[in-house]
Design an enzyme around this catalytic site. Structure first.
Site, PDB file in Angstrom:
ATOM      1  N   ASP A 102       0.871  -1.173   0.000  1.00  0.00           N
ATOM      2  CA  ASP A 102       0.000   0.000   0.000  1.00  0.00           C
ATOM      3  C   ASP A 102       0.905   1.219   0.000  1.00  0.00           C
ATOM      4  O   ASP A 102       1.803   1.324   0.849  1.00  0.00           O
ATOM      5  CB  ASP A 102      -0.892  -0.010   1.251  1.00  0.00           C
ATOM      6  CG  ASP A 102      -1.935   1.079   1.232  1.00  0.00           C
ATOM      7  OD1 ASP A 102      -2.470   1.381   0.151  1.00  0.00           O
ATOM      8  OD2 ASP A 102      -2.234   1.633   2.306  1.00  0.00           O
ATOM      9  N   ASP A 104       0.707   5.393  -0.073  1.00  0.00           N
ATOM     10  CA  ASP A 104      -0.167   6.550   0.088  1.00  0.00           C
ATOM     11  C   ASP A 104       0.641   7.830   0.067  1.00  0.00           C
ATOM     12  O   ASP A 104       1.675   7.927   0.743  1.00  0.00           O
ATOM     13  CB  ASP A 104      -0.914   6.488   1.435  1.00  0.00           C
ATOM     14  CG  ASP A 104      -1.945   5.392   1.495  1.00  0.00           C
ATOM     15  OD1 ASP A 104      -2.660   5.186   0.500  1.00  0.00           O
ATOM     16  OD2 ASP A 104      -2.038   4.736   2.542  1.00  0.00           O
TER      17      ASP A 104
END
Length: 174
Positions: A102, A104
């Site tokens: 992930d 971000d």
């Protein structure tokens, strides 16, 4: 590369050898067009957040300098996630579940961005110790636009010492 914007990217994963995936992602960030890795935090073992019935996460934050525009950077990060094997459900139902990687955008310089597909600063950054701990490791005086010092946000989480904001369970791997 001409001078770009200093951005902070959160990295996380909890499927497979997450530490190796994050280390590879740091190299890949440095290889993005018009982008260079400035520095990276240590890797941290972090209890799962959101859906807790899953393996612990490995988290880190990278400081990069990029000339990519915010949405261009977002698309590049999503491509890196896909290259690592991340598959996102079209309806977002796997938002809090396990993932290989992930990435971000936590901060894009001092910009504030609010579009349907990108919100910067990350809207929950000030509530997430797993992002604040490595972010403040990189820069103890960093400011979250619209919020204030990241270190103050982290201290507030520490003072409340409850819920997903706790950072006493976040342990450096090295």
């Amino acid at each position: 590369m001409s001078a770009g914007v200093v951005c902070h990217v959160g990295l996380g994963g909890n499927v497979g050898d997450a530490a190796a995936v994050l280390r590879h992602a740091l190299v890949a960030l440095d290889g993005l067009p018009q982008t260079r890795l400035l520095r990276a935090s240590r890797l941290y073992a972090t209890p799962a957040w959101g859906v807790r019935d899953q393996p612990d996460f490995i988290n880190a934050v990278a400081a990069i300098e990029t000339s990519l525009p915010p949405h261009g950077l977002l698309q590049a990060l999503l491509a890196l996630e896909r290259q690592s094997g991340r598959q996102r459900a079209a309806d977002g139902s796997d938002r809090w579940g396990p993932r290989t990687l992930d990435l971000d955008i936590l901060l894009y310089g001092d910009s504030r961005i609010d579009t349907p597909d990108l919100r910067v600063p990350h809207p929950h950054l000030h509530e997430r110790a797993f992002a604040l701990v490595p972010l403040t490791e990189l820069d103890p005086d960093i400011v979250i636009p619209g919020v204030g010092l990241a270190s103050t946000a982290l201290a507030a989480l520490t003072a409340s010492a409850s819920g997903d904001g706790r950072h006493d369970d976040i342990k450096p791997l090295d």
